[in-house]
Every structure is written in structure tokens, then in C-alpha cells.
Design an enzyme around this catalytic site. Structure first.
Site, PDB file in Angstrom:
ATOM      1  N   HIS A   1      -5.345 -24.735 -10.289  1.00 64.59           N
ATOM      2  CA  HIS A   1      -5.622 -25.182  -8.922  1.00 64.59           C
ATOM      3  C   HIS A   1      -6.157 -26.617  -8.914  1.00 64.59           C
ATOM      4  CE1 HIS A   1      -7.253 -24.672  -4.721  1.00 64.59           C
ATOM      5  NE2 HIS A   1      -8.022 -25.661  -5.161  1.00 64.59           N
ATOM      6  N   GLU A   2      -7.219 -26.838  -9.674  1.00 65.64           N
ATOM      7  CA  GLU A   2      -7.815 -28.181  -9.691  1.00 65.64           C
ATOM      8  C   GLU A   2      -6.827 -29.195 -10.255  1.00 65.64           C
ATOM      9  OE1 GLU A   2     -10.299 -28.645  -7.927  1.00 65.64           O
ATOM     10  OE2 GLU A   2     -10.919 -26.543  -7.761  1.00 65.64           O
TER      11      GLU A   2
ATOM     12  N   HIS B   1      -4.767 -30.653  -7.551  1.00 67.73           N
ATOM     13  CA  HIS B   1      -5.419 -31.791  -6.883  1.00 67.73           C
ATOM     14  C   HIS B   1      -5.282 -33.040  -7.746  1.00 67.73           C
ATOM     15  CE1 HIS B   1      -7.213 -29.630  -3.586  1.00 67.73           C
ATOM     16  NE2 HIS B   1      -7.938 -28.845  -4.356  1.00 67.73           N
TER      17      HIS B   1
ATOM     18  N   HIS C   1      -2.003 -34.620  -7.358  1.00 66.82           N
ATOM     19  CA  HIS C   1      -1.919 -35.296  -6.066  1.00 66.82           C
ATOM     20  C   HIS C   1      -2.498 -36.715  -6.182  1.00 66.82           C
ATOM     21  CE1 HIS C   1      -2.581 -34.609  -1.416  1.00 66.82           C
ATOM     22  NE2 HIS C   1      -1.584 -35.433  -1.673  1.00 66.82           N
TER      23      HIS C   1
HETATM   24 ZN   LIG Z   1      -8.966 -27.067  -3.917  1.00 64.13          ZN
END
Ligand SMILES: [Zn+2]
Length: 704
Positions: free
Chosen positions: A492-493, A496, A499
């Protein structure tokens, strides 16, 4: 940047002919000559922050003055662009301070934060409430068509103008003063909330001194508790804390019901103990100040104010969305509770299921039903292997290569540092910081010590990205072996991080993760779809001792158990999201009895007593201090997007489809906040997202 030119000019004056740069004692005033110009953490001391902040405020003040005093008519370049590129020193020190104060804080940093917060708030207000500046911005905004602007520039202009208005620039001088007062007080309360919470979390220890009280706990968990005891001078005993990764295994495995109750009660009473660290009065004040602030700015509620800039747009839309998912999840959660009660009865336990029993009986049922437990999968989720797995996925999708480099500065020995490249070209730096410690706040997050953008001359600035988690640490001679959930959190991290790393914008204000709150979890949550795909597992999920690839039957069990306990996790989350919305749709200042308000709201939605909200009000950092006020729903809103977006890969029959990946990168990851989120989504997917993929994903609806 300005400061450096200034120092250089000075050096030439004092030492004619000598080109050597004069170095300041304060690292923030120097150009960093470290690899990839990463912050030189070993040189940065607490005493450097305050002077750097003050100088940073000063510099930006002068830059703003220069914009206002420009005799030429306002243009995009001399006004909007000039604002975008002002405050570089402030950004430089603010990013380092903010990141370290979360990941590796101490008393000095916390004291500085307390001092800086109101100053920074005042500084921001000095800019956003400056009428001469606003008049220039307004003039550019109203004459937008006269300038030949790119789409990105139009978005920057729109964002800037609206941000001025939303921060009170169009208010009367009297109301501006009122707003300043509110902002100053809010910034202090927010810091106080976070500091109370950290103190409450660190303030509780469950000390066990009898072997029999360890009944049911796996060896790894016991060793960890022994190590924790040792580090707190309680040699020979076992210490459990209410940090989630330490508390959770205890709740899952401890046969001692009274101790589970003690530990979990300490957890959900954080900030609600009527002591000096109690957060109830602080919350009441924050909620009321936010109402006042919204009314001053002409909004019905704080949620109206926030949501206007999100993809969801209105509180009604958010409630409608949350209630739709809630209605699907609550019956499933009730059935899960029934199944546990039945097991309790079957075992002859003469008691009613309570919140501190949930993890324990869920784990038992999971074991019974799927013959699966965290302890069965842990050996296959050695942290380094999981990290290799996520790098593998990023390589297959986007062609990125991650190379470990130990000469990159780190702020703590636990931090791992990587250079990221593509086709041999430098893309950025990635730091990963995995284990809990007293100096780290709870949870997991991703940030950047430097964001991607182009400098004022158009030169590419590459990002320095950091991922922080609180995962199971190594113990003794055992490496860090993660739970499946922790592996998912890493992915998940990492989403980011991608991104940030693949951001390709010009202006700093719209780069990387500077997107609408209910869009920002799309890039992160979509990565969670790869973590347990059999094709990915076979690459990284190898036994830490034997190197054996995770057996097919465990993969199958993982898949089947994937939707297990989904009623609980959805309901516990939505309960917190609903609380958030209820606080922030209050329309008039009120006396808030926090306990009573919370109970009333949760009763109204019919939350069952066996489940506590994922965050109770007094430790709901996201909404009181973390920028997620009336935004906690965003995670599920984003899930609607990510579940639907992952379908785009699935539909091709290839989860590594390069064409879809390229589209995802070009239309979403690289775009940052340069476009409207719905437009970006439609450009990627060819249509608007629907809620079905989310409901199917959570097992609340059958696959068509
Ligand atoms: Zn998040």
C-alpha cells in the site's frame, strides 16, 4: 535557492577570486552535497530548525512583497508562478522537520513543533489573507484567457485562486482577524492532540511476570515481549504495549481473557482517561472552531467546506456512499459475531462475546475453517522478500529498477535506502523504515523529503521518497517475519511511493500526491491487489529458512481466506468514517459530551457492541490532527476506484499488462494534481467507476 545565491554573492565579495562556497553551520542554509542531495541527517541538529524556519518565513515574506510591489500588471508568470516558487527554504526545512517529527521524534522536536505550529499558521495567514496579493491573483484568474496557459497552468491558477478564497482572502478585515485567531488556536490544539496521544500510547505497559500468563502466545511474540521487557529494565519479565503490531498478536493468541481485556481496554481508552493527557476537551474545541471557521467562510458545515474540493463534492454523496456499504457489511459482521458466540458456547464458555474477544475467536475460526493463521504464513513473508516482491511488480508494470545504496544518508540505522532508475536513468530515491520504536508515531505512511517538480528554469527535480511502517521487527536470530496484513500494508505505502516517484509535473503545488483526498488512495490501494496474486507470491513468498516457495495449498487458503472477517473490518472502518462525518456536518457550535456523542451516533447506525470503531474519537489522529477531517471515508471511496481500476488489468487476462500499466502511469500516476480527478479516471478507464467491484471485492456481492 535564493539563499544560496545570496551566500555565493557574499563569498565573491569577501573573497574575490575564490569560488569556494562559504558553508553555514546550519545545514539548511547550504546546498547538500550528499548523494542525490538527500538531507544530511547526521549534520542536522534540533537547534538548526528554528533559525531555518525563521529565515524561511522571512525569505518568503520578501518574495511575496516583491510580487505585490511589481509595477507591471499581474500575469501568470509574475504572480501565480512566482507564488508557486516562493518559500523554497521553508519547504526544505518543513519537509525534513515534518517527516522526522513523525518517524523519529524526541522531546526537543516536539517542543519545537509546539513553538513552530502557531508561527507557521500565522505565516500562512499573512500570505493568504494579504489583500494586495489576492487582488493580483484574482486579476489573473479573471483574465485567464488572455494568457497562453497549459492545462497544468490553468489547474494551478484555479487551485491558487480557490485556495485564497477558501482561506479567507475575500473576507472583511474584521473577519480576517477572527479567522487568524481560529487558525492559530487550531494549530496549537492539533499539536497538543498528537502529543497527548503519543504519551498515552507510550504510557501503558502490560507487564507479565508469570509464565502461565503467556498461555497461547506463539514463541515469536513471547520473544518480542521479552526483548521489550529487557529494553525497559524489566529483565526476565514480558512487556506488551498498545502499539498495534504488539497488541494485535496478543489479542489474537492470548488465552487469558482478563489480560486481553486489560490490554484492549487500555487501547480503546487512549486519550479518554480523564487525566492530564485527555483529549476530550481538545476535540470539543477543535470541532467547534471548525464550525465557526466554516460559517465565517460561508459554508454550512466543515464537511461542506472540505468536500467541495474532493471528488465526492457533497456530504450527502458521502453519506449515501457510506450507508450503501454499511448496509451491505453490517449483516455480515453480525453473522461473524454469531459464529464466534457459537464457538464460545460450544467450548463451554459461559460469557457473551466482547470486543477484546474478537481477534481471538476470529483467529480460531480462521484456523478451523481455512487451517490458516498468521504463524503459518509468517515464514514466507520475510520483510526483505516482501520488499523484493513489490519491486518486482513495479518493474513488471513500469520498468523501474531499485538498487540498494548504503551511501545515501539515513536518519536511523533501521532505514533502508534505494536508488530508483528506469532505462538506466535516475528516477529518485526511496527510503523504507519498518519497525516500531518509541520515537515513531503509530501507523504507516509515505512522504517525501523532496517532491518531484521542475525548477523555475524547467530543470527536473527528482523526488526523495520515504515509506514508514510499524511492522513486526526481527527478534533474536529471526529476521522480521510479517503478517499477511503487514505485507499488504507495505504494498500500500509503496503505491503512494510510486505516485511520488512517477510524478511528472512542472509546478510543485500539483505534483505527486497533491491530489484530492478521496483520490489519493487509488494509487496506493491498487497495489494491494498484486500482493497475494499467485503469480506474484511465487516470486517473493519464499520460506526464510529453506527458500521453499509458498506451497500452492497455502496460496489457495490465502485466497479463500481473503474475504474472511470482512464484515468486521468494513464495519469497524465505516463506524470511524461515519463518526468523522457526523462531527463535521454539525452546523452550529455545541457543547459536546464526546462519549455521549460517540455513543449516540454509533447506536443510531446500529453498530453492534462487540465491535469498537477502528478509531474512537479520542485517538482519531486522522481527523483531528492528520488532515483527514471529513475525509476518512476517502479510503473506501478510493477503494471503489482501485477495485474498478484493477479490473482493467484483470479484463486483459494479464495482471502485468504493460499497455494498461502505461495508461495508468500516463493518465494517473504521472499527472499528480494537474487535472480533475474524475477526468483523470475516465481518461484511464474510459468510464466512471461503479460501486460493484468494491462490494464484490469485499465478498458482499457475488461475482457476476
Ligand atoms: Zn494510504
Amino acid at each position: 535557492m535564493k539563499k544560496i545565491t545570496f551566500i555565493l554573492a557574499l563569498a565573491i565579495l569577501v573573497l574575490p577570486g575564490c569560488k569556494k562556497e562559504v558553508k553555514s553551520d546550519n545545514p539548511f542554509f547550504n546546498k547538500w552535497d550528499t548523494p542525490f542531495e538527500v538531507a544530511p541527517f547526521d549534520q542536522i541538529k534540533a537547534l538548526h530548525y528554528m533559525p531555518a524556519y525563521l529565515k524561511g518565513f522571512e525569505e518568503q515574506k520578501n518574495e511575496i512583497k516583491a510580487i505585490i510591489n511589481n509595477p507591471k500588471a499581474p500575469t501568470f508568470d509574475n504572480t501565480i508562478k512566482a507564488i508557486e516558487y516562493s518559500g523554497q527554504l521553508l519547504t526544505k526545512v518543513g519537509r525534513v522537520f515534518g517527516a522526522l517529527n513523525s518517524a523519529h521524534t524526541n522531546d526537543s522536536l516536539q517542543a519545537i513543533n509546539m513553538e513552530i505550529a502557531p508561527l507557521a499558521s500565522k505565516h500562512r495567514d499573512d500570505i493568504s489573507l494579504n489583500d494586495s496579493l489576492f487582488q493580483r491573483v484574482k486579476s489573473v484568474f479573471e483574465n485567464m484567457d488572455k494568457f497562453r496557459l497549459t492545462d497544468e497552468e490553468k489547474k494551478v491558477l484555479d487551485d491558487t485562486y480557490k485556495s485564497f478564497v477558501r482561506n479567507g482572502a475575500a473576507l472583511s478585515p474584521e473577519d480576517k482577524e477572527k479567522l487568524r485567531g481560529i487558525n492559530g488556536e487550531l494549530s496549537k490544539l492539533t499539536v497538543q492532540f498528537g502529543q497527548n496521544l503519543l504519551a498515552e500510547t507510550n504510557g501503558f505497559k502490560l507487564v507479565i511476570d508469570k509464565q502461565e500468563d503467556l498461555a497461547g502466545l506463539p514463541e515469536g511474540v513471547i520473544n518480542q515481549a521479552a526483548a521489550m521487557a529487557k529494553s525497559t529494565n524489566l529483565d526476565g519479565k514480558w512487556v506488551f504495549t498498545i502499539q498495534y503490531p504488539i497488541m494485535e498478536p496478543f489479542l489474537k493468541y492470548s488465552e487469558k481473557r482478563d489480560l486481553r481485556e486489560k490490554l484492549f481496554t487500555a487501547y480503546f481508552m487512549k486519550g479518554d482517561n480523564d487525566n492530564a493527557r485527555d483529549n476530550k476537551a481538545i476535540i470539543e474545541r477543535i470541532a467547534n472552531l471548525r464550525i465557526e471557521r466554516s460559517k465565517l467562510l460561508g459554508y454550512g458545515s466543515y464537511a461542506d467546506f472540505v468536500l467541495e474540493r474532493n471528488m465526492a463534492k457533497t456530504p450527502e454523496r458521502v453519506f449515501e456512499f457510506l450507508e450503501e456499504v454499511w448496509a451491505a457489511a453490517l449483516p455480515v459482521a453480525k453473522a461473524e459475531a454469531d459464529a464466534q458466540q457459537e464457538l464460545i458456547n460450544r467450548e463451554g464458555g459461559k460469557f457473551k462475546l466482547e470486543p477484546w474477544d474478537w481477534w481471538y475467536y476470529t483467529e480460531k475460526i480462521k484456523k478451523e475453517k481455512y487451517d490458516l493463521s498468521d504463524e503459518i504464513t509468517r515464514p514466507y513473508f520475510k520483510i526483505d522478500n516482501v520488499i523484493d516482491g513489490m519491486f518486482y511488480v513495479a518493474n513488471r508494470l513500469y520498468g523501474l529498477v531499485f538498487t540498494k545504496k548504503d551511501d545515501i544518508p539515513k536518519y536511523h540505522p533501521d532505514v533502508k535506502t534505494f536508488e530508483v532508475t528506469r532505462d538506466g536513468k535516475h528516477v529518485g530515491v526511496l527510503m523504507i523504515d519498518n519497525y516500531p520504536r518509541q520515537s515513531k508515531r503509530a501507523g504507516a505512511w509515505c512522504g517525501a523529503y523532496r517532491g518531484q517538480n521542475r525548477d523555475i528554469k524547467g530543470k527536473m527535480i527528482t523526488p526523495v521518497v520515504t515509506m514508514v511502517t510499524n511492522s513486526t521487527p526481527p527478534t533474536g536470530d529471526k529476521p522480521a517475519l510479517l503478517t499477511a496484513y503487514e505485507a499488504e500494508t507495505l504494498f500500500h505505502e509503496f503505491g503512494h511511493a510510486l505516485h511520488q516517484l512517477l510524478s511528472n509535473s512542472t509546478y510543485p503545488g500539483v505534483s505527486g500526491t497533491s491530489v484530492a483526498r478521496d483520490f489519493v488512495e487509488l494509487p496506493s490501494q491498487i497495489m494491494e491487489h498484486w500482493v497475494f496474486e499467485p503469480e506474484v507470491l511465487k516470486v517473493y513468498a519464499k520460506h526464510y529458512q529453506t527458500g521453499e516457495v509458498i506451497p500452492a495449498d497455502i496460496v489457495e487458503k490465502l485466497e479463500r481466506a481473503g474475504k474472511f472477517n470482512m464484515g468486521f473490518s468494513t464495519v469497524e472502518f465505516l463506524a470511524a468514517a461515519l463518526l468523522d462525518m457526523e462531527y463535521h456536518t454539525l452546523k452550529e457550535p455545541v457543547d459536546l459530551d464526546i462519549r455521549e456523542f460517540e455513543k449516540k451516533v454509533l447506536d443510531r447506525y446500529g453498530l453492534i457492541p462487540e465491535i469498537k470503531p477502528r478509531y474512537r474519537s479520542t485517538y482519531f489522529n486522522h481527523i483531528w490532527a492528520g488532515g483527514y477531517a471529513s475525509g476518512y471515508y476517502s479510503y473506501y471511496w478510493s477503494e471503489m476506484l482501485d477495485a474498478d481500476a484493477f479490473q482493467a488489468f484483470k479484463e486483459t487476462g494479464d495482471i502485468f499488462n504493460r499497455e494498461v500499466a502505461a495508461k495508468f502511469e500516463n493518465e494517473i500516476l504521472s499527472k499528480g494534481g494537474t487535472r480533475d480527478p474524475l477526468e483523470m479516471y475516465k481518461a484511464f478507464r474510459g468510464k466512471e467507476p461503479g460501486i460493484d467491484a468494491l462490494l464484490i471485492n469485499r465478498g458482499f456481492k457475488a461475482q457476476p
